[in-house]
Design a protein around this motif. Structure first.
Motif, mmCIF file in Angstrom:
data_model
loop_
_atom_site.group_PDB
_atom_site.id
_atom_site.type_symbol
_atom_site.label_atom_id
_atom_site.label_comp_id
_atom_site.label_asym_id
_atom_site.label_seq_id
_atom_site.Cartn_x
_atom_site.Cartn_y
_atom_site.Cartn_z
ATOM 1 N N ASP A 63 -6.951 -7.079 5.999
ATOM 2 C CA ASP A 63 -8.370 -7.540 6.566
ATOM 3 C C ASP A 63 -8.462 -7.822 7.648
ATOM 4 O O ASP A 63 -9.508 -7.639 9.023
ATOM 5 C CB ASP A 63 -8.957 -8.479 5.637
ATOM 6 N N THR A 67 -9.441 -5.438 11.969
ATOM 7 C CA THR A 67 -10.566 -6.254 12.305
ATOM 8 C C THR A 67 -10.521 -6.736 13.952
ATOM 9 O O THR A 67 -10.953 -6.211 15.275
ATOM 10 C CB THR A 67 -11.331 -7.463 11.867
ATOM 11 N N PRO A 70 -8.736 -3.254 16.265
ATOM 12 C CA PRO A 70 -8.203 -1.960 15.177
ATOM 13 C C PRO A 70 -7.651 -0.580 15.946
ATOM 14 O O PRO A 70 -7.579 0.346 14.869
ATOM 15 C CB PRO A 70 -10.327 -1.579 15.553
ATOM 16 N N ARG A 190 -23.259 -3.565 11.066
ATOM 17 C CA ARG A 190 -22.659 -3.866 10.556
ATOM 18 C C ARG A 190 -24.796 -4.863 10.326
ATOM 19 O O ARG A 190 -24.390 -5.153 8.729
ATOM 20 C CB ARG A 190 -21.888 -5.547 10.899
#
Length: 279
Positions: A63, A67, A70, A190
């Protein structure tokens, strides 16, 4: 009863009250069973710690790391990060526990206090995230981080109690969450995931389609809860005759509330989903 003063038995312990289980085992169990008990305790502790370390390693490697980096989130890189995270978290936990023990603190009590602060910190953003719509993707994390920092500082530095923590940590978390609305989301991907989440939350559940052909266990579950709650109430009835005069009313009130709750649970029935309207 056997050892009313544990501090006199083991004067070298900073928190002798935590030794009651070990002292009872050493006193009441034969030598062979003491060894088996120690092996079982080590086994249970190691399995629990193993699962905890794997959970933290998975969070960091699957996780957080992809982030932040990448371009380096390949399978080999994530495996290396998981190894390092497992070792790092294990060392950190051990060092914190040793530092607390060396300072005469109760490790168990300190963890209870920390978990209380953490619950107060992540509760508001977890609930507000399902209601407040116009917030950026980082609002929940920022709200949690600020509230956790405030709670940890107040609890372990300033000596706040539970009431002070509730009156301080929860408003801090809520305030940061709402202030984040001043910074709209700039990442289109997002924002799209955010809108899709609330679109699905706004979509009514078609009970007939979702539960078609499935058994509804509501009646059986609540019947079991009713019987279990009623049994607890009935088992407490003798306490009404043996309790001191000043506490008898409390016992009677508890028994009455418990039996009333058991009766109310018995009336909960499962519903049959209505047929869905034709398109």
């Amino acid at each position: 009863i056997v050892y009313p003063d544990l501090g006199a038995v083991w004067p070298g312990l900073a928190n002798p009250q935590e030794s009651s289980y070990a002292l009872a085992a050493l006193t009441l169990l034969p030598s062979g069973l003491v060894g088996i008990m120690l092996a079982a305790m080590f086994s249970a502790t190691m399995s629990s710690i193993s699962g905890l370390l794997n959970m933290h390693a998975a969070i960091i490697s699957r996780d957080i790391f992809p982030t932040l980096f990448p371009r380096r989130a390949g399978e080999a890189e994530k495996l290396g990060v998981a190894w390092a995270a497992t070792f790092g978290v294990g060392v950190a936990i051990t060092c914190i526990a040793l530092a607390m023990a060396a300072g005469g603190r109760s490790v168990f009590q300190e963890m209870v206090r920390f978990n209380t602060v953490m619950s107060l910190a992540y509760g508001p953003p977890a609930l507000l995230g399902l209601v407040v719509r116009k917030t950026p993707s980082w609002s929940g994390l920022a709200s949690f981080a600020v509230a956790l920092a405030v709670g940890v500082c107040g609890t372990f530095v300033l000596g706040w109690g539970l009431v002070t923590n509730v009156l301080t940590v929860v408003p801090s978390s809520v305030a940061v969450f709402f202030l984040s609305r001043l910074f709209p989301e700039k990442d289109p991907a997002r924002a799209a995931r955010h809108d899709d989440l609330f679109r699905r939350l706004d979509t009514p559940v078609d009970m007939a389609a979702e539960l078609k052909g499935s058994h509804d266990p509501t009646t059986e579950v609540f019947r079991f809860l009713s019987r279990a709650t009623g049994l607890v109430g009935l088992l407490c009835v003798p306490f009404a005759f043996t309790a001191p005069a000043g506490e008898r009313a409390t016992v009677v009130g508890y028994v009455a509330i418990t039996l009333a709750l058991a009766a109310a649970l018995a009336f909960v029935k499962g519903g049959t989903p209505a047929p869905s309207a034709p398109a």
